[in-house]
Design a protein around this motif. Sequence first.
Motif, mmCIF file in Angstrom:
data_model
loop_
_atom_site.group_PDB
_atom_site.id
_atom_site.type_symbol
_atom_site.label_atom_id
_atom_site.label_comp_id
_atom_site.label_asym_id
_atom_site.label_seq_id
_atom_site.Cartn_x
_atom_site.Cartn_y
_atom_site.Cartn_z
ATOM 1 N N ALA A 44 0.803 -1.223 0.000
ATOM 2 C CA ALA A 44 0.000 0.000 0.000
ATOM 3 C C ALA A 44 0.840 1.278 0.000
ATOM 4 O O ALA A 44 0.543 2.202 -0.761
ATOM 5 C CB ALA A 44 -0.978 -0.018 1.168
ATOM 6 N N PRO A 45 1.896 1.411 0.821
ATOM 7 C CA PRO A 45 2.670 2.659 0.782
ATOM 8 C C PRO A 45 3.280 2.933 -0.590
ATOM 9 O O PRO A 45 3.321 4.073 -1.039
ATOM 10 C CB PRO A 45 3.755 2.447 1.835
ATOM 11 C CG PRO A 45 3.184 1.434 2.765
ATOM 12 C CD PRO A 45 2.340 0.544 1.900
ATOM 13 N N GLY A 46 3.752 1.900 -1.251
ATOM 14 C CA GLY A 46 4.295 2.083 -2.599
ATOM 15 C C GLY A 46 3.239 2.545 -3.583
ATOM 16 O O GLY A 46 3.504 3.386 -4.448
ATOM 17 N N CYS A 47 2.038 2.026 -3.442
ATOM 18 C CA CYS A 47 0.944 2.440 -4.320
ATOM 19 C C CYS A 47 0.590 3.905 -4.104
ATOM 20 O O CYS A 47 0.327 4.644 -5.058
ATOM 21 C CB CYS A 47 -0.289 1.574 -4.075
ATOM 22 S SG CYS A 47 -0.058 -0.147 -4.518
ATOM 23 N N VAL A 48 0.614 4.339 -2.865
ATOM 24 C CA VAL A 48 0.339 5.745 -2.560
ATOM 25 C C VAL A 48 1.430 6.625 -3.142
ATOM 26 O O VAL A 48 1.158 7.675 -3.738
ATOM 27 C CB VAL A 48 0.200 5.956 -1.036
ATOM 28 C CG1 VAL A 48 0.122 7.428 -0.691
ATOM 29 C CG2 VAL A 48 -1.012 5.219 -0.510
ATOM 30 N N ILE A 50 3.314 6.031 -5.743
ATOM 31 C CA ILE A 50 3.144 6.075 -7.189
ATOM 32 C C ILE A 50 2.017 7.029 -7.576
ATOM 33 O O ILE A 50 2.128 7.783 -8.543
ATOM 34 C CB ILE A 50 2.879 4.656 -7.749
ATOM 35 C CG1 ILE A 50 4.134 3.811 -7.637
ATOM 36 C CG2 ILE A 50 2.401 4.704 -9.193
ATOM 37 C CD1 ILE A 50 5.317 4.330 -8.428
ATOM 38 N N SER A 51 0.927 7.021 -6.821
ATOM 39 C CA SER A 51 -0.178 7.922 -7.156
ATOM 40 C C SER A 51 0.205 9.387 -6.972
ATOM 41 O O SER A 51 -0.332 10.260 -7.640
ATOM 42 C CB SER A 51 -1.414 7.593 -6.310
ATOM 43 O OG SER A 51 -1.208 7.959 -4.962
ATOM 44 N N VAL A 52 1.166 9.646 -6.097
ATOM 45 C CA VAL A 52 1.622 11.028 -5.903
ATOM 46 C C VAL A 52 2.561 11.451 -7.022
ATOM 47 O O VAL A 52 2.482 12.586 -7.509
ATOM 48 C CB VAL A 52 2.307 11.169 -4.524
ATOM 49 C CG1 VAL A 52 2.989 12.506 -4.380
ATOM 50 C CG2 VAL A 52 1.290 10.975 -3.408
ATOM 51 N N ILE A 53 3.446 10.572 -7.464
ATOM 52 C CA ILE A 53 4.413 10.974 -8.482
ATOM 53 C C ILE A 53 3.958 10.704 -9.908
ATOM 54 O O ILE A 53 4.577 11.191 -10.848
ATOM 55 C CB ILE A 53 5.792 10.326 -8.244
ATOM 56 C CG1 ILE A 53 5.743 8.817 -8.453
ATOM 57 C CG2 ILE A 53 6.342 10.679 -6.900
ATOM 58 C CD1 ILE A 53 7.099 8.169 -8.486
ATOM 59 N N ALA A 54 2.882 9.975 -10.100
ATOM 60 C CA ALA A 54 2.417 9.645 -11.450
ATOM 61 C C ALA A 54 2.144 10.871 -12.324
ATOM 62 O O ALA A 54 2.455 10.838 -13.521
ATOM 63 C CB ALA A 54 1.186 8.753 -11.379
ATOM 64 N N ALA A 67 13.536 15.372 -11.668
ATOM 65 C CA ALA A 67 13.299 14.872 -10.308
ATOM 66 C C ALA A 67 12.721 13.457 -10.349
ATOM 67 O O ALA A 67 13.057 12.621 -9.506
ATOM 68 C CB ALA A 67 12.356 15.811 -9.563
ATOM 69 N N LEU A 68 11.870 13.189 -11.317
ATOM 70 C CA LEU A 68 11.313 11.850 -11.472
ATOM 71 C C LEU A 68 12.416 10.844 -11.792
ATOM 72 O O LEU A 68 12.455 9.752 -11.214
ATOM 73 C CB LEU A 68 10.249 11.856 -12.573
ATOM 74 C CG LEU A 68 9.523 10.550 -12.842
ATOM 75 C CD1 LEU A 68 8.742 10.126 -11.608
ATOM 76 C CD2 LEU A 68 8.588 10.712 -14.022
ATOM 77 N N VAL A 88 11.614 14.148 -2.930
ATOM 78 C CA VAL A 88 11.031 15.435 -2.528
ATOM 79 C C VAL A 88 12.090 16.536 -2.568
ATOM 80 O O VAL A 88 11.849 17.643 -3.055
ATOM 81 C CB VAL A 88 10.394 15.323 -1.129
ATOM 82 C CG1 VAL A 88 10.032 16.679 -0.571
ATOM 83 C CG2 VAL A 88 9.170 14.428 -1.184
ATOM 84 N N THR A 89 13.284 16.222 -2.056
ATOM 85 C CA THR A 89 14.365 17.207 -2.077
ATOM 86 C C THR A 89 14.764 17.565 -3.499
ATOM 87 O O THR A 89 14.943 18.745 -3.826
ATOM 88 C CB THR A 89 15.585 16.666 -1.302
ATOM 89 O OG1 THR A 89 15.183 16.340 0.028
ATOM 90 C CG2 THR A 89 16.713 17.672 -1.267
#
Length: 99
Positions: A44-48, A50-54, A67-68, A88-89
Amino acid sequence: MIDATTLFTIVLMAGVTYLTRIGGYLVLRNRTLSARATAVMEAAPGCVLISVIAPAFVSRNPADLLALAITFVAATRFSMLPTVLIGVTAAGLLRHLVG
């Protein structure tokens, strides 16, 4: 001074976040999860993330794309927390420097 609506929204979001966390604990505290359920919970944390950086995949901003790429390289070498911190940095610095 912070707007009352903004403050109310932040407090509600914090409350909902807390309720989902404590709710999961209360529902699952006396249960033993199967191997499959455990794998889902660990993914689940990995899925979250991915949804933030997608959205950066379709960005035309060079800072976001760079950055990606940095985040992908970090993900191949580090665990989740260092990867998130590096990503993030990198995004913050590159958006500041590149624009």
